[in-house]
Design an enzyme around this catalytic site. Structure first.
Site, PDB file in Angstrom:
ATOM      1  CB  SER A   1      -0.945  -0.028   1.200  1.00  0.00           C
ATOM      2  OG  SER A   1      -1.816  -1.111   1.108  1.00  0.00           O
TER       3      SER A   1
ATOM      4  CG  ASP B   1      -6.241  -3.658  -3.796  1.00  0.00           C
ATOM      5  OD1 ASP B   1      -7.081  -2.956  -3.202  1.00  0.00           O
ATOM      6  OD2 ASP B   1      -5.016  -3.429  -3.774  1.00  0.00           O
TER       7      ASP B   1
ATOM      8  CG  HIS C   1      -4.886  -3.547  -0.110  1.00  0.00           C
ATOM      9  ND1 HIS C   1      -4.602  -2.855  -1.253  1.00  0.00           N
ATOM     10  CD2 HIS C   1      -4.303  -2.851   0.897  1.00  0.00           C
ATOM     11  CE1 HIS C   1      -3.891  -1.787  -0.968  1.00  0.00           C
ATOM     12  NE2 HIS C   1      -3.689  -1.759   0.330  1.00  0.00           N
TER      13      HIS C   1
END
Length: 479
Positions: free
Chosen positions: A164, A418, A443
């Site tokens: 991320s 995601d 994710h």
């Protein structure tokens, strides 16, 4: 709160994350020593000579030859670094499995202004004057300072790893400090979620498709219908009382802001469910069942529900997220998943450098129409924090945006389940940047610990990561 306003909260969620699933950090299953390094508050100027202690975590027990061990360096996200150390299982699996033949130590570096790495202690968030040194560039310079301390002369190979926001930092670390970082694994890193690169509606379109395909298209259609129905019911005292009963809310809905808070909660919930849509039970900021989106949509099915039935079905589905364990007495919509992760710090970053346009149109997505309005976004930032983003393209200038043809030794991985994958690097700019697509991946599932229910595409992604790391190290030593 409208979609543009919650952009920073969603972004914080994604990053500080999903790492918080799998292992309970209080169990201490993964062991490390805590280290501190004194670093400048401002790496790039000379007017402020303040320093502070930056925290990082270290484990070298798996290094077979400590003096020659590679360094797997986790580039910390916007949260307490111990959460990430305990929940980035890929790194621990890579070094602990002797069959991998990987001689490496682990370092988890904390991002300034998060966890215990606070430049001005309890006063770090008092004003923009203290917060002004919170940026990705300052954080990368912190990471470089750690490497300068533990790897003088760059004698040992260093691989940056992150997911991320941490994945963005891992990629940018390699780009900005290539003499210190041999390569980077950047998982679910939306480095292209900036103006004129990724359309502002992509995130919500992918998010909608996850719900549309999980059980039946009724799910996303019912979510799209629900916003107007919820607002209509909330216009009267009886309607608000009805909503309180159906959702088992802890507090009454007595004013307009209370209703907005319920809508915000639902919006955030949909993102969280999609990002944590793993094929096994997990604890992503809340205990969740395996395949939580499917579980949610199974309860929210039906294409001919009247208004009352739709709200009742929605309330039943929300329990999958809010009370999977059955231990929660009532739903407190004022307590969000981001609260424990340092949203104050991320709000500042989102209002200065990390401006990531978001929008919805209610046709290609399941949300109410909301255009991206930079001026409105800037005004909200100034009202809340007293700062404004300078431009919409600052991060493109800093890190290149989609013009990364000169980048080398980076693996960008993205799961197609995601919502942030639409802003990931999905095509290689050259033959020294690898792209890993995970069709069944939520994710950055590939940075999580291995699980018996992992899809084959996830297993393969982790193997690519491991093989690439070993390849980079071998090239460094001329093997």
């Amino acid at each position: 709160m409208e979609p543009n306003q919650i952009n920073s909260r969603l972004f914080c969620l994604i990053f500080a994350f999903l790492s918080i699933s799998g292992i309970d950090s209080s169990l201490g299953e993964y062991l490390y020593t805590t280290q501190w390094l004194e670093v400048p508050v401002d790496h790039f100027g000379f007017a402020n000579n303040d320093t502070f202690k930056l925290r990082y975590l270290k484990n070298d027990t798996y290094a077979t030859e400590p003096n020659a061990a590679a360094i797997l360096f986790y580039t910390g996200n916007e949260g307490d670094i111990e959460l990430f150390a305990q929940n980035t299982g890929f790194m621990w699996d890579a070094v602990s499995d002797r069959n991998n033949g990987l001689n490496a130590e682990l370092i988890f570096a904390e991002h300034r202004y998060y966890g215990q790495s606070l430049p001005y202690g309890n006063k770090s968030y008092d004003s923009a004057k203290q917060l002004g040194y919170l940026s990705s560039e300052q954080a990368l310079a912190d990471f470089a300072s750690i490497l300068q301390e533990i790897n003088p002369g760059n004698r040992r190979p260093v691989i940056a790893i992150g997911g991320s926001y941490g994945g963005m930092l891992a990629a940018w670390f390699r780009m900005k400090y290539p003499h210190m970082v041999l390569g980077a694994i950047a998982a679910s890193a939306p480095v292209l979620q900036f103006k004129d690169i990724t359309p502002c509606g992509v995130y919500n379109r992918i998010l909608t498709s996850v719900f549309a395909n999980a059980y039946s298209k009724d799910c996303s259609e019912n979510i799209r219908k629900s916003w107007k129905i919820l607002k209509t019911r909330a216009e009267t005292d009886d309607g608000r009382a009805f909503l309180k009963r159906q959702f088992n809310l802890c507090a009454n809905l007595t004013k307009h802001e209370d209703v907005d808070q319920l809508l915000d909660y639902l919006t955030e919930m949909y993102s969280n469910l999609a990002m944590a849509n793993y094929p096994y039970e997990a604890n992503f900021l809340a205990p969740l069942p395996a395949n939580p989106v499917r579980e949610f949509c199974w309860r929210f099915k039906g294409d001919n529900l009247n208004d009352t039935q739709l709200i009742q079905s929605l309330a039943s589905a929300v329990i999958v997220y809010s009370n999977f364990t059955g231990r929660v007495k009532c739903l407190d919509i004022n307590e969000t998943a981001t609260d424990r992760l340092g949203t104050r710090g991320w709000d500042f970053q989102a209002c200065t450098e990390m401006v990531m346009p978001m929008c919805s149109n209610g046709v290609k997505d399941m949300f109410e129409p909301e255009d991206w309005d930079f001026k409105k976004y800037s005004d909200e930032c100034f009202k809340k924090l007293g700062v404004r983003p300078r431009t919409e393209v600052e991060m493109i200038t800093r890190y290149g945006g989609n013009q990364i043809n000169t980048a080398t030794n980076i693996v960008f991985s993205n799961g197609l389940l995601d919502p942030w994958s639409g802003a990931g690097v999905l095509r290689t700019p050259n033959n020294r940047v690898k792209i890993v697509i995970i069709p069944e991946g939520a994710h950055h599932i590939d940075l999580r610990a291995k699980n018996n229910n992992d899809p084959q595409s996830v297993i393969m992604a982790r193997q690519i990561h491991l093989d690439t790391i070993k390849e980079w190290i071998s090239q460094r030593y001329g093997a």
